[in-house]
Write a protein that holds these residues in place. Structure first.
Motif, PDB file in Angstrom:
ATOM      1  N   CYS A  77       0.866  -1.189   0.000  1.00 11.38           N
ATOM      2  CA  CYS A  77       0.000   0.000   0.000  1.00 11.38           C
ATOM      3  C   CYS A  77       0.901   1.237   0.000  1.00 11.38           C
ATOM      4  CB  CYS A  77      -0.884  -0.015   1.236  1.00 11.38           C
ATOM      5  SG  CYS A  77      -1.718   1.554   1.520  1.00 11.38           S
ATOM      6  N   SER A  98       0.505   4.044   1.276  1.00  8.20           N
ATOM      7  CA  SER A  98       0.616   4.726   2.571  1.00  8.20           C
ATOM      8  C   SER A  98       0.923   3.796   3.741  1.00  8.20           C
ATOM      9  CB  SER A  98      -0.638   5.564   2.858  1.00  8.20           C
ATOM     10  OG  SER A  98      -1.780   4.958   2.324  1.00  8.20           O
ATOM     11  N   CYS A  99       0.424   2.555   3.697  1.00  7.37           N
ATOM     12  CA  CYS A  99       0.641   1.670   4.851  1.00  7.37           C
ATOM     13  C   CYS A  99       1.873   0.774   4.697  1.00  7.37           C
ATOM     14  CB  CYS A  99      -0.565   0.779   5.085  1.00  7.37           C
ATOM     15  SG  CYS A  99      -2.118   1.670   5.129  1.00  7.37           S
ATOM     16  N   CYS A 122      -6.153  -1.807  -0.121  1.00  7.62           N
ATOM     17  CA  CYS A 122      -5.391  -2.033   1.091  1.00  7.62           C
ATOM     18  C   CYS A 122      -6.333  -2.472   2.210  1.00  7.62           C
ATOM     19  CB  CYS A 122      -4.661  -0.757   1.479  1.00  7.62           C
ATOM     20  SG  CYS A 122      -3.937  -0.849   3.129  1.00  7.62           S
ATOM     21  N   CYS A 130      -6.266   0.597   4.999  1.00  4.09           N
ATOM     22  CA  CYS A 130      -6.830   1.932   4.777  1.00  4.09           C
ATOM     23  C   CYS A 130      -7.822   1.984   3.628  1.00  4.09           C
ATOM     24  CB  CYS A 130      -5.717   2.951   4.556  1.00  4.09           C
ATOM     25  SG  CYS A 130      -4.903   2.760   2.958  1.00  4.09           S
TER      26      CYS A 130
HETATM   27 ZN    ZN Z   1      -3.094   1.272   3.260  1.00  2.00          ZN
END
Ligand code: ZN
Ligand code: ANZ
Length: 864
Positions: A441, A443-444, A482, A485
């Motif tokens: 992901c 962001s993650c 994801c 998120c």
């Molecule tokens: Zn994520």
């Protein structure tokens, strides 16, 4: 019953009965002791080869013998169904690997069924089945949680033309197997399993295993625990003081150092190459060579001087640094102290480059010569330090103690334990394998697939084309959201090393339908009581399996820590080879079945011709059956022509399970002939055998006693051989029994029935179809029940008793002959017989006996 033995009819009928009664379905509710015997699961390559037939027959014989001997036995089967050959076949034929794999499985399963194996097919596993590999993914995620699996960068082979990662075996002389392009090394992120954390346990637990010593030693060497010293040679570069660290198991030779050698990938090599283009070129050459660790001992030693010097920490001498292609970056410190007088590799190195050499260990009775290496120079067990200043006179242990202490006092070294074992990299940039359940992901970061979303299913309809992993090009597979998120994310497209698939499958056989990875049934069947496979799996497969078992135990999933109590490594199947060579020296190999061999009067092969053209071919020697030498024999031909029973009998009779087996057409013929004789005896005596009553021990005549005695003697030996897995002599035992039966003229029907019944049971584990049929047709079922569970014949001790015994005859204490007398002969009869014996008459020379000593059952001594 049928007059002639017709194997295909018999086998079809008997197999039909087994199927109808689900004869090999095993349960966990038996009160008998369990026995779990497993053959290493095959790769579904297309069809069975002789090695498979041998492996499974050994397993099957064991199964049948133990079942009759009161065990609850399970023989399972599965398919190691992921891997590269399916991708290659897919590329060649344009069919998806899944279809190719499942077709092969179906065909090979039919072949196994035609062999009459006692497999519980309800437990069949294919590792490419999502219900199986789901648990690879699940345990991987658990390992990730516990830090047993982790991510780091690793080096792969990159083919710049096909834009793909290649496996080591796809790199040939530094080039891609398809494109021919020069292969580059690339660093990419990969997943690893921390097998090194289990190194000590993997080493120590070997001791309790009933495995061949050879396999244990191979594992021990692979794990490679070394006790030594890690120390540094001080140097200065770019105004900085540093240590060139080395690992040595022979610190006692430290005063014999004449150079240091470092790996091409060593940071110091990289630094020195900045100023020296020739060095940089040499380093590139070394890196391309990419040595496998196994080849280091035998490869040509190559090196280049750097003109850079480090300081010997004990003598302050200047020591030159070389780059050496035999120094591995992945072991110890990637650098060695060069002691040419006592290390064979260093010796070869200085011979090649004219470097000095200094003897520092003396061995009693050996004179050292700098001309040629002698293995005693490297011996540490009974050497004494010389030319070593204050260490002179010390033996190995004392010298290492003193030197380690001195290095440590200087702050440049310490004792160290080093392992050869590396963590296991499981990422493969390939399609046909277990998807690694990770989502990337933006962001993650790397997010594990939630347990409820397992398995991550591998699409089965892709066709690789050689240019990279098709998974990576499949939008449907790659694009996802994801789990943390909800943003758009990408799936990991690497799959797992297929050694993961085979690391725990045996545990799943016990509980193939469990909704968990394993369940209580696994603790019932496991560990395997007998594991059977080729020696080629002595290291990796068995080590990974042992590691996974320990991990699963530590997670509380199972209650055992080793997968297999006993291991049998079956020998290879060999055959003759024949070839012709053309003017360019290219050999064409011909299958032995297409060749006619002529023999000399002693039966040795002297020449051969090809059946197709009658022209000579060259005898190439006996080698392992292989595609490349075209000397394989398709077991299907054998089964079609002679029946499975003959194929089984031949493979069991030709050699003990652990020895090499040489194919022999005459041997197959012989096996078939023997079965026809067994059948003919039963058929020829059908009426008598069926009608016979019980034996009356009081009514036994001489022929009866002789036959019973012979058959029970042989049974005793056969039983012993069954227990030590010596199946070839079990077969010879049945041959002896048949000979005795055929020769027993005048024996009563009841005795024939009894002894033939023993023969059928002893032969049954090897030859199950014909014996089952005869057992039924001759009325043994009524007496003992079906053969599969009939009681194993017990040796009748009374039958072994001999009516007559042999006594040694001595005259004046010297052996002169032997007397054969009734077992219960009186003293008087013995004395009479002794005195009447011609040797006694001759050696007493007319003198009267003074006394006669009789040792009952042993000897009689006439003193004159
Ligand atoms: Zn994520
Ligand atoms: C000096 C020496 C003198 C050595 C001697 C042996 C005999 P094992 O037993 O397998 O642990 N070595 C160390 N690191 C190396 C590397 N990265 N690549 C290649 N060889 C390396 O082997 C330990 C020995 O292997 C070490 O002991 C070192 O050579 C070499 F008479 O040091 B010895």
């Amino acid at each position: 019953m049928q007059e002639k033995y017709a194997p295909s009819d018999v086998e079809a009928a008997v197999q039909g009965q087994w199927r109808a009664s689900d004869a090999y379905k095993a349960t966990e509710t038996s009160s008998k002791p369990k026995f779990f015997c497993v053959s290493m699961l095959p790769y579904p390559s297309g069809k069975l080869h002789m090695g498979h037939v041998r492996n499974y027959t050994i397993n099957d014989v064991m199964y049948r013998y133990l079942r009759m001997n009161g065990h609850n036995v399970l023989m399972p089967m599965g398919w190691d169904a992921f891997g590269m050959p399916a991708e290659n076949a897919a590329m060649a034929n344009g069919v998806p690997p899944a279809k190719w794999t499942y077709d092969n499985i179906a065909y090979m399963k039919r072949q196994m069924q035609s062999m009459g194996l006692a497999i519980d097919w309800s437990r069949e596993i294919a590792t490419c089945d999502p219900s199986y590999y789901k648990w690879n993914q699940w345990l991987f995620l658990k390992m990730l949680e516990k830090g047993i699996a982790y991510k780091k960068t690793g080096t792969v082979n990159w083919d710049p033309v096909d834009q793909t990662v290649l496996a080591n075996e796809q790199v040939i002389d530094g080039r891609g197997w398809r494109s021919g392009a020069l292969i580059e090394k690339r660093e990419i992120p990969m997943y690893y399993m921390r097998i090194t954390q289990y190194a000590d346990e993997l080493l120590n637990d070997l001791e309790g295993l009933g495995w061949p010593e050879r396999v244990k030693i191979m594992q021990q060497n692979w794990i490679g625990k070394s006790f030594g010293v890690n120390f540094g040679f001080p140097y200065e570069i770019d105004g900085e003081k540093k240590l060139l660290r080395v690992f040595t198991t022979r610190a006692d030779t430290i005063m014999g150092v004449t150079f240091c050698a470092i790996a091409a990938e060593h940071p110091l090599a990289t630094r020195l190459a900045q100023d020296q283009p020739a060095l940089a070129a040499f380093i590139d050459e070394c890196k391309r060579g990419g040595v496998a660790e196994a080849d280091v001992a035998t490869m040509e030693k190559k090196g280049m001087a750097t003109g850079f010097y480090v300081t010997h920490p004990l003598t302050q001498e200047q020591v030159e640094v070389w780059i050496g292609n035999y120094v591995l970056m992945s072991y110890g410190e990637g650098a060695v102290m060069g002691v040419p007088a006592h290390d064979e590799r260093d010796f070869a190195f200085v011979k090649k480059y004219g470097l000095p050499l200094k003897q520092v260990v003396a061995h009693p009775g050996m004179t050292f010569s700098a001309e040629a290496w002698h293995e005693s120079y490297g011996d540490k067990t009974n050497g004494v330090c010389i030319n070593s200043g204050k260490y002179d006179g010390l033996g190995f242990e004392a010298a290492v103690d003193a030197i380690a202490a001195d290095l440590s006092a200087l702050g440049v070294g310490e004792r160290q334990v080093t392992w050869r074992l590396r963590d296991w990299g499981i990422s493969r940039q390939r399609y046909w394998g277990t998807p690694i359940p990770i989502i990337h992901c933006p962001s993650c970061g790397d997010v594990p697939v939630p347990e409820k979303d397992l398995p991550v299913v591998l699409p089965e309809d892709l066709v690789p084309d050689g240019t990279g992993n098709p998974l990576a090009k499949s939008a449907a597979f790659v694009n996802c959201t994801c789990p943390t998120c909800g943003a758009p994310a990408k799936r990991e497209t690497d799959t797992m090393d297929t050694f993961v698939d085979s690391s725990w499958y045996f545990s799943r056989y016990a509980a193939p339908d469990a909704s968990t990875m394993v369940d209580a049934r696994t603790d019932y069947w496991m560990p395997m009581d007998q594991y059977i496979g080729g020696i080629e799996h002595a290291i990796l497969h068995l080590l990974y399996s042992r590691f996974w078992t320990k991990v699963m135990r530590d997670m509380g999933l199972i209650n055992f820590g080793e997968p297999a109590k006993n291991l049998l490594t079956q020998g290879m199947v060999l055959n003759e080879t024949y070839y012709r060579e053309n003017a360019a020296g290219k050999k064409t190999w011909y299958n032995p079945l297409d060749v006619t061999v002529t023999h000399d009067e002693k039966g040795r092969p002297v020449g051969a011709t090809l059946n197709a053209d009658g022209q000579p071919v060259v005898l190439g020697g006996i080698e392992k059956m292989s595609k490349s030498k075209n000397n394989g024999v398709d077991p299907q031909l054998l089964i079609d022509q002679y029946g499975a029973d003959t194929a089984r009998l031949f493979t069991m009779f030709a050699a003990p399970p652990e020895q090499q087996l040489e194919w022999s057409g005459a041997g197959v013929e012989g096996a078939s002939r023997f079965l026809r004789r067994v059948w003919a005896f039963g058929q020829g005596h059908e009426a008598a055998l069926r009608a016979a009553g019980r034996i009356d021990p009081a009514q036994l005549g001489e022929a009866d006693k002789a036959l019973r005695r012979e058959v029970y003697l042989v049974l005793k030996q056969a039983d012993f051989d069954y227990q030590r897995l010596q199946y070839n002599t079990v077969v010879s035992a049945t041959m002896k029994m048949l000979n005795a039966l055929e020769a027993a003229k005048g024996a009563q029907p009841a005795v024939l029935r009894e002894t033939y019944g023993v023969l059928l049971r002893v032969l049954y584990p090897v030859v199950p179809h014909a014996t089952c049929q005869l057992w039924q047709e001759l009325g043994y079922v009524e007496e003992f029940g079906p053969l599969l569970d009939a009681p194993w014949p017990q040796v009748d001790a009374q039958a072994l008793e001999q009516a007559e015994i042999e006594l040694v005859l001595q005259v004046n204490g010297r052996v002169r002959g032997a007397l054969t007398l009734a077992k219960d002969a009186s003293r008087e009869v013995i004395e009479q017989a002794a005195l009447a014996h011609e040797m006694c008459v001759k050696f007493s020379e007319g003198r009267a006996p003074k006394k006669i000593i009789v040792v009952p059952g042993r000897l009689v001594n006439v003193v004159v």
